[in-house]
Motif scaffolding. Structure first.
Motif, PDB file in Angstrom:
ATOM      1  N   GLU A 134      25.856  27.033  -9.226  1.00 49.96           N
ATOM      2  CA  GLU A 134      26.871  26.303  -9.710  1.00 49.96           C
ATOM      3  C   GLU A 134      27.784  26.939 -10.815  1.00 49.96           C
ATOM      4  O   GLU A 134      28.889  27.010 -10.643  1.00 49.96           O
ATOM      5  CB  GLU A 134      26.466  24.961 -10.199  1.00 49.96           C
ATOM      6  CG  GLU A 134      26.098  23.928  -9.196  1.00 49.96           C
ATOM      7  CD  GLU A 134      26.796  23.750  -8.283  1.00 49.96           C
ATOM      8  OE1 GLU A 134      28.033  23.517  -8.215  1.00 49.96           O
ATOM      9  OE2 GLU A 134      26.326  23.830  -6.812  1.00 49.96           O
ATOM     10  N   THR A 135      27.266  27.731 -11.538  1.00 46.69           N
ATOM     11  CA  THR A 135      28.123  28.666 -12.699  1.00 46.69           C
ATOM     12  C   THR A 135      28.861  29.552 -11.932  1.00 46.69           C
ATOM     13  O   THR A 135      30.201  29.626 -11.992  1.00 46.69           O
ATOM     14  CB  THR A 135      27.300  29.164 -13.495  1.00 46.69           C
ATOM     15  OG1 THR A 135      26.360  28.267 -14.368  1.00 46.69           O
ATOM     16  CG2 THR A 135      27.876  29.929 -14.509  1.00 46.69           C
ATOM     17  N   GLU A 138      31.844  27.896  -9.960  1.00 48.56           N
ATOM     18  CA  GLU A 138      33.019  27.671 -11.041  1.00 48.56           C
ATOM     19  C   GLU A 138      33.773  28.903 -11.399  1.00 48.56           C
ATOM     20  O   GLU A 138      34.712  28.857 -11.765  1.00 48.56           O
ATOM     21  CB  GLU A 138      32.217  26.965 -12.257  1.00 48.56           C
ATOM     22  CG  GLU A 138      31.635  25.535 -11.948  1.00 48.56           C
ATOM     23  CD  GLU A 138      30.906  25.154 -13.366  1.00 48.56           C
ATOM     24  OE1 GLU A 138      30.709  25.729 -14.334  1.00 48.56           O
ATOM     25  OE2 GLU A 138      30.183  24.209 -12.935  1.00 48.56           O
ATOM     26  N   SER A 141      36.202  29.614  -8.772  1.00 49.22           N
ATOM     27  CA  SER A 141      37.047  28.949  -8.341  1.00 49.22           C
ATOM     28  C   SER A 141      38.356  29.419  -8.472  1.00 49.22           C
ATOM     29  O   SER A 141      38.797  29.951  -9.447  1.00 49.22           O
ATOM     30  CB  SER A 141      36.826  27.535  -9.274  1.00 49.22           C
ATOM     31  OG  SER A 141      37.715  26.628  -8.993  1.00 49.22           O
TER      32      SER A 141
END
Length: 165
Positions: A134-135, A138, A141
């Motif tokens: 998830e990091t 992000e 992104s």
């Protein structure tokens, strides 16, 4: 250039930069090989904004480290440069360190622990892996669009580079 990811955007090759790869133990080498194999078999990977109508959206990725920064060098299937993104490793350090420690515990456990102990360690390992993935999503992104499974496999490769780098 388009703002919408083509549904067929994918990686067809992943290479770890030879200059940042040192010797690793068999467990780390196995993780690397499985992650690359799984990544090539099924992934969604799109450098945001790259669009060539009518041409397959196949990409090659070279991962490396430069001065403690993670480098994503992306080319198309003809080795034409598409983009290079450099990310700080700082947001990953704690998760990578904890993931590496739990992996060591896991590999020790599969040799001698009970199934319930192995399962508990594996659940913690998967949780840390998800956190790191998830990091990564992000941090990528607006640069590179990846799905959850692609992020998980890329996080494994980041761990391999970190362990060696």
């Amino acid at each position: 250039m388009s703002g919408e990811a083509p549904s067929d955007a994918k990686l067809i090759d992943v290479v770890l930069d030879d200059a940042t790869i040192g010797r690793a133990n068999a467990d780390v080498e196995h993780e690397r090989a499985v992650a690359i194999f799984d990544l090539i078999e099924q992934n969604h990977f799109w450098p945001v904004g790259h669009d060539v109508d009518g041409v397959p959206h196949d990409y090659k990725l070279k991962l490396g480290l430069i001065e403690q920064r993670l480098v994503f060098s992306i080319t198309d299937c003809d080795d034409t440069d598409i983009a290079t993104h450099i990310l700080s490793l700082s947001p990953f350090r704690r998760t990578v360190r904890e993931y590496y420690q739990i992996c060591e515990s896991y590999y020790e456990a599969i040799r001698s622990a009970t199934p319930s102990q192995i399962e508990a360690i594996d659940m913690a390992r998967r949780g840390l892996h998800n956190d790191g993935s998830e990091t990564l999503k992000e941090r990528l992104s607006g640069k590179i669009e990846v799905d959850h499974n692609t992020a998980r496999r890329l996080f494994t490769l980041i761990c391999v580079l970190h362990w060696r780098g």
